[in-house]
Design an enzyme around this catalytic site. Sequence first.
Site, PDB file in Angstrom:
ATOM      1  N   ASN A 238       0.834  -1.213   0.000  1.00 19.66           N
ATOM      2  CA  ASN A 238       0.000   0.000   0.000  1.00 19.66           C
ATOM      3  C   ASN A 238       0.859   1.251   0.000  1.00 19.66           C
ATOM      4  OD1 ASN A 238      -3.057  -0.437   0.130  1.00 19.66           O
ATOM      5  ND2 ASN A 238      -2.251  -2.016   1.509  1.00 19.66           N
TER       6      ASN A 238
ATOM      7  N   HIS B  77      -8.435  -0.937   5.578  1.00 16.54           N
ATOM      8  CA  HIS B  77      -8.769  -2.254   6.124  1.00 16.54           C
ATOM      9  C   HIS B  77      -9.303  -3.135   4.994  1.00 16.54           C
ATOM     10  CE1 HIS B  77      -9.839  -5.202   9.127  1.00 16.54           C
ATOM     11  NE2 HIS B  77     -10.980  -5.368   8.466  1.00 16.54           N
TER      12      HIS B  77
ATOM     13  N   ASN C 246      -6.927   4.882   7.982  1.00 11.38           N
ATOM     14  CA  ASN C 246      -6.452   3.496   7.929  1.00 11.38           C
ATOM     15  C   ASN C 246      -7.102   2.795   6.736  1.00 11.38           C
ATOM     16  OD1 ASN C 246      -5.286   0.990   8.904  1.00 11.38           O
ATOM     17  ND2 ASN C 246      -7.319   0.437   9.651  1.00 11.38           N
TER      18      ASN C 246
HETATM   19  C1  GRF Z   1      -3.295  -4.711   3.753  1.00  6.43           C
HETATM   20  O1  GRF Z   1      -4.171  -5.745   3.430  1.00  6.43           O
HETATM   21  C2  GRF Z   1      -4.039  -3.638   4.513  1.00  6.43           C
HETATM   22  O2  GRF Z   1      -5.368  -3.499   4.131  1.00  6.43           O
HETATM   23  C3  GRF Z   1      -3.973  -4.142   5.926  1.00  6.43           C
HETATM   24  O3  GRF Z   1      -2.712  -4.756   6.039  1.00  6.43           O
HETATM   25  C4  GRF Z   1      -2.238  -5.169   4.756  1.00  6.43           C
HETATM   26  C5  GRF Z   1      -0.905  -4.513   4.548  1.00  6.43           C
HETATM   27  O4  GRF Z   1      -0.252  -4.870   3.393  1.00  6.43           O
HETATM   28  N1  GRF Z   1      -4.251  -3.089   6.869  1.00  6.43           N
HETATM   29  P1  GRF Z   1       0.993  -4.038   2.875  1.00  6.43           P
HETATM   30  O5  GRF Z   1       2.038  -3.981   3.980  1.00  6.43           O
HETATM   31  O6  GRF Z   1       0.528  -2.669   2.460  1.00  6.43           O
HETATM   32  O7  GRF Z   1       1.514  -4.837   1.696  1.00  6.43           O
END
Ligand code: GRF
Length: 205
Positions: A18, A114, A112
């Site tokens: 992300n 989710h 955040n």
């Molecule tokens: C993602 O699925 C996000 O929605 C959740 O944790 C995961 C993190 O993945 N909160 P990354 O570290 O961004 O690859």
Amino acid sequence: MPMLKKRVAVLVSGGGTNLQALLDAEQNGVISAGQITLVLADNPKAHALARAAGRGVKALSIDKKTCAGQAEFESKMLSVLAEEKIDLIVLAGFLTILSNDFVRRYENRIINIHPSLIPAFCGAGFYGLKVHETALARGVKLSGATVHFVNDIPDGGKIIAQKAVDVLEDDTPQTLQRRIMEQAEWQLLPHAVEQICKIMQDEDM
Ligand code: GRF
């Protein structure tokens, strides 16, 4: 006069896909009202730190394990965030639950992502593959992702944006997780960051 870009900190614990989507969105102009000026991890092993450093973004870790407790950890985080004059905090796979005191200091300035359609499959304990395992066990036909403000209830703040993703017959938690990231999270989060930074800029006028 050009508007000042809002200073964005991204808090991470792991892989940082992300974060990567946010860095790419800044590079290709999807995010223009904000600038990612800091990436902060709660452990030094988070691969997200390397992604930030690779783009020349300040990347720091505050190792929770070496802090005496949550209060010391948060006070270290707060000093760095204040030093960097951060306007918006984005939790992107950040596994530490922040205290009420911390959240209150940045009211309406922490968001955040989710990986479910809140209020389904969210709250304390729902992170990582657990979210998708539970969704599949329940037999939902749609899941997705949600961007929301952070308040004192885990995954309980006001919803900013959501995107639904189909659940397929032969999905495993891993395939569902990946599809939700690709089809929802990596688009939703950059757009939400831009939207909020723009609102913040408008409030400055
Ligand atoms: C993602 O699925 C996000 O929605 C959740 O944790 C995961 C993190 O993945 N909160 P990354 O570290 O961004 O690859």
